[in-house]
Scaffold this motif. Structure first.
Motif, PDB file in Angstrom:
ATOM      1  N   ASP A  52      31.711  31.193  36.622  1.00 36.95           N
ATOM      2  CA  ASP A  52      31.289  32.364  37.382  1.00 36.95           C
ATOM      3  C   ASP A  52      31.336  31.985  38.855  1.00 36.95           C
ATOM      4  OD1 ASP A  52      30.148  34.524  38.615  1.00 36.95           O
ATOM      5  OD2 ASP A  52      28.345  34.563  37.365  1.00 36.95           O
ATOM      6  N   LEU A  68      39.124  37.662  45.040  1.00 34.76           N
ATOM      7  CA  LEU A  68      39.289  37.746  43.593  1.00 34.76           C
ATOM      8  C   LEU A  68      39.706  39.153  43.165  1.00 34.76           C
ATOM      9  CD1 LEU A  68      36.274  35.594  42.350  1.00 34.76           C
ATOM     10  CD2 LEU A  68      38.702  34.997  42.282  1.00 34.76           C
ATOM     11  N   ALA A  69      39.116  40.151  43.839  1.00 33.47           N
ATOM     12  CA  ALA A  69      39.477  41.539  43.523  1.00 33.47           C
ATOM     13  C   ALA A  69      40.929  41.821  43.876  1.00 33.47           C
ATOM     14  CB  ALA A  69      38.535  42.483  44.275  1.00 33.47           C
ATOM     15  N   GLU A 108      43.335  39.604  44.022  1.00 34.28           N
ATOM     16  CA  GLU A 108      44.180  38.875  43.078  1.00 34.28           C
ATOM     17  C   GLU A 108      44.261  39.625  41.748  1.00 34.28           C
ATOM     18  OE1 GLU A 108      43.929  34.656  40.695  1.00 34.28           O
ATOM     19  OE2 GLU A 108      43.327  34.692  42.802  1.00 34.28           O
ATOM     20  N   SER A 109      43.116  40.163  41.329  1.00 35.04           N
ATOM     21  CA  SER A 109      43.106  40.915  40.076  1.00 35.04           C
ATOM     22  C   SER A 109      43.984  42.171  40.158  1.00 35.04           C
ATOM     23  CB  SER A 109      41.681  41.317  39.728  1.00 35.04           C
ATOM     24  OG  SER A 109      41.618  42.069  38.549  1.00 35.04           O
ATOM     25  N   GLU A 110      43.961  42.795  41.322  1.00 40.54           N
ATOM     26  CA  GLU A 110      44.766  43.996  41.543  1.00 40.54           C
ATOM     27  C   GLU A 110      46.263  43.656  41.508  1.00 40.54           C
ATOM     28  OE1 GLU A 110      45.499  47.937  41.940  1.00 40.54           O
ATOM     29  OE2 GLU A 110      43.528  46.983  41.685  1.00 40.54           O
ATOM     30  N   GLU A 111      46.634  42.514  42.069  1.00 41.19           N
ATOM     31  CA  GLU A 111      48.040  42.090  42.052  1.00 41.19           C
ATOM     32  C   GLU A 111      48.512  41.852  40.633  1.00 41.19           C
ATOM     33  OE1 GLU A 111      48.556  38.720  44.512  1.00 41.19           O
ATOM     34  OE2 GLU A 111      48.033  39.750  46.383  1.00 41.19           O
ATOM     35  N   ILE A 112      47.643  41.250  39.797  1.00 38.16           N
ATOM     36  CA  ILE A 112      48.014  40.972  38.408  1.00 38.16           C
ATOM     37  C   ILE A 112      48.257  42.254  37.649  1.00 38.16           C
ATOM     38  CG2 ILE A 112      47.175  40.003  36.233  1.00 38.16           C
ATOM     39  CD1 ILE A 112      45.724  37.878  37.881  1.00 38.16           C
ATOM     40  N   ARG A 113      47.403  43.263  37.886  1.00 39.32           N
ATOM     41  CA  ARG A 113      47.579  44.568  37.212  1.00 39.32           C
ATOM     42  C   ARG A 113      48.847  45.254  37.689  1.00 39.32           C
ATOM     43  NH1 ARG A 113      41.875  45.194  37.805  1.00 39.32           N
ATOM     44  NH2 ARG A 113      42.172  46.463  39.635  1.00 39.32           N
TER      45      ARG A 113
END
Length: 377
Positions: free
Chosen positions: A342, A369-370, A372-377
């Motif tokens: 975490d 982190l947000a 990076e998560s958006e790029e993955i999606r």
């Protein structure tokens, strides 16, 4: 071999000679595991305790081997092996009562495991967790200390506090020969002596402070002699002799618990493996030196003695080895599972009330982190 017990009764006013360790390291078994005609007055451990010590040493060595392998598998960032020092490690754990405290260094995972801690928890620090991996207060085992000797004043302070509370707690603080070159070591000894803190300082003299040999650190007759200047009872012991290690530490703990003050014990041992998996020991020591110490293996020494005394047979040895293999397989399986992480833990336990700077940093990490998560999606 003439050996005298130097631990003194502080109800009198002893001379400095009474603080001196034995001229030669206390030894009950020779390197081949044969009993020697020692005249030390330390009571020998009972057969049952020696058999249990053997079991714990087998489990400890297999744990150490498995932890070393885990570094090669990327599950641990680093691991400092204690191979060859099992007698010191297990004796340190076995001489303490459940209410006593242990202050370990980074190399003392085998001693910690012998106190009953979950092996996965105690490897948490080396696996990269943000904390030491276990509840120090619950197990009365301080976090593993990486900086040399900084845990020793803490150990002396806790021992003094427990004595002021009227408790019979004893603290055992582990360190290496390199730590005796640090100021914290001397400050801890002086504090403990002045306040008669019930602390046992166990120096595992394994010959090297990383790559610096003992001869470049001290020219004293032994590291145990350093206690004399502070008025501390002292002893030196063959650290690869399990019988002697347990006998001397039992006596040291009893001495401290009786209110006679601190004790320093120097165990002459050897670090068989490199300093850590990141070290190349061949750059500063010769392989012949390692081979000499391999012939003094504490585990083989104790097994030979117990077999000769009809306290151990093939079936018992096989049963203990099977137990160690099962424990290693369980550790391997649990450590190969992905560890939950975490990112907020980086900030959650720094201050009771987060500072503006800490909140800003937490927000920055959350935003990254947000994204990076958006790029993955």
């Amino acid at each position: 071999m003439e050996v005298q017990v130097p631990l003194v009764d502080r109800t009198d006013t002893p001379t400095y000679r009474e603080y001196l360790p034995a001229d030669q390291a206390v030894q009950y078994l020779d390197p081949a595991g044969e009993p020697v005609a020692a005249t030390a007055r330390y009571p020998r451990p009972t057969p049952d305790r020696l058999v249990e010590m053997y079991r714990k040493m087998v489990l400890g060595r297999r744990f150490d081997q498995q932890a070393t392998a885990l570094t090669k598998q990327g599950r641990l960032a680093t691991y400092p092996s204690s191979r060859g020092q099992e007698a010191c490690q297990i004796a340190a754990a076995m001489c303490l009562a459940p209410t006593d405290w242990l202050f370990p260094t980074y190399r003392d995972t085998v001693a910690i495991a012998a106190r009953g801690l979950d092996p996965v928890d105690l490897l948490g620090l080396l696996a990269g967790d943000w904390h030491c991996g276990y509840d120090a207060a619950a197990y009365r085992t301080a976090p593993q200390c990486t900086p040399l000797a900084t845990q020793l004043p803490h150990a002396a302070g806790l021992a003094h506090a427990e004595r002021r509370r009227g408790r019979d707690t004893v603290v055992l603080a582990l360190c290496g020969d390199g730590a005796t070159s640090e100021g914290d070591f001397h400050e801890a000894l002086n504090f403990a002596a002045v306040f008669r803190a019930p602390v046992v300082f166990l120096v595992q003299n394994n010959g090297f402070a990383i790559s610096v040999p003992l001869a470049r650190q001290s020219v004293a007759p032994s590291l145990a002699h350093k206690g004399v200047g502070y008025g501390i009872g002292s002893e030196q012991v063959d650290g690869n002799d399990p019988v002697a290690m347990l006998a001397v530490l039992d006596a040291a703990v009893e001495y401290a618990r009786a209110g006679r003050g601190p004790v320093i014990v120097e165990a002459h041992t050897y670090r068989i493996d490199a300093h850590t998996n990141a070290d190349d020991a061949s750059r500063y020591r010769d392989s012949s030196e390692v081979q000499t110490w391999l012939a003094r293996d504490p585990l083989a020494r104790l097994e030979t003695y117990l077999r000769a005394a009809d306290l151990l047979d093939d079936s018992a040895v096989e049963r203990i080895r099977a137990e160690s293999e099962t424990a290693a397989a369980t550790l391997r399986e649990r450590m190969n599972a992905d560890r939950p992480t975490d990112p907020d833990d980086l900030f959650r336990h720094v201050y009771a009330t987060a500072t503006p700077q800490l909140r800003e940093q937490a927000a920055q990490v959350a935003a990254e982190l947000a994204a990076e998560s958006e790029e993955i999606r």
